[in-house]
Design a protein around this motif. Structure first.
Motif, short mmCIF file in Angstrom:
data_model
loop_
_atom_site.label_atom_id
_atom_site.label_comp_id
_atom_site.label_asym_id
_atom_site.label_seq_id
_atom_site.Cartn_x
_atom_site.Cartn_y
_atom_site.Cartn_z
N SER A 27 0.81 -1.22 0.00
CA SER A 27 0.00 0.00 0.00
C SER A 27 0.84 1.27 0.00
N ALA A 28 1.87 1.29 0.81
CA ALA A 28 2.68 2.51 0.95
C ALA A 28 3.38 2.91 -0.34
N THR A 29 3.51 2.00 -1.29
CA THR A 29 4.20 2.32 -2.54
C THR A 29 3.24 2.57 -3.70
N LYS A 30 1.96 2.51 -3.46
CA LYS A 30 0.99 2.71 -4.55
C LYS A 30 1.00 4.15 -5.02
N TRP A 31 0.75 4.33 -6.30
CA TRP A 31 0.71 5.66 -6.90
C TRP A 31 -0.33 5.64 -8.01
N THR A 55 3.15 10.67 -2.67
CA THR A 55 2.95 10.15 -1.32
C THR A 55 1.67 9.31 -1.27
N TYR A 56 1.55 8.53 -0.23
CA TYR A 56 0.33 7.73 -0.04
C TYR A 56 -0.88 8.64 0.14
N TYR A 59 -1.97 9.81 -3.13
CA TYR A 59 -2.62 8.67 -3.80
C TYR A 59 -4.07 8.54 -3.33
N GLU A 110 -8.35 0.18 -0.82
CA GLU A 110 -7.36 0.91 -0.01
C GLU A 110 -8.00 1.77 1.07
#
Length: 147
Positions: A27-31, A55-56, A59, A110
């Motif tokens: 999740s923290a790397t989703k864009w 940043t998350y 996002y 998310e």
């Protein structure tokens, strides 16, 4: 089998589980790409390339905007869970609009929680403030959504 078939084997679309592909990304790397929803175009950098969220929190806000600017049931590429019923909002009570927004946002995998903290009808839109609780962070959306 020729070289092309070796590099790109045939695959049926029903063999691809998109949910597994997306869920395997932390999740923290989703864009996602940034969109200017008022002008209905991608945000581009000085070289004409699409700009990605960094940043998350960005996002989450961009994802929320995509959901809030998508009319539910209108596009065959989206499931019935994606979007809101904006075309109905002018005749709805505020609590019905709030419910529509919160349900649409929490349908996204998310988003754990969405709370409309402020909503005001302005001209042909809604001035919204929404607190969004994601899987690994929080964000606040402050935007006027056209209806």
């Amino acid at each position: 089998m020729d070289e092309e078939e070796t590099l790109f084997p045939e695959m049926e679309l029903d063999e691809v589980d998109v949910t597994d592909l997306v869920d395997s990304i932390p999740s923290a790397t989703k864009w996602t790409y940034k969109i200017d929803y008022h002008n209905r175009r991608a945000v581009l950098d000085e070289f004409g390339r699409p700009v990605r969220t960094e940043t998350y929190e960005e996002y989450l806000v961009e994802t929320a905007m995509k959901i809030l600017c998508t009319e539910r049931f209108q596009y065959v590429v989206y499931s019935a869970d994606v979007g809101v019923e904006k075309s109905e909002w002018p005749g709805w009570e505020d609590h019905e609009i709030t419910r529509d927004i919160e349900e649409a946002l929490t349908a996204h995998p998310e988003v754990e929680e969405a709370e409309v903290t402020s909503m005001m009808r302005v001209d042909r839109g809604m001035n919204l403030t929404v607190k969004i609780t994601g899987l690994v962070g929080n964000a606040e959306l402050n935007e006027v959504i056209d209806i």
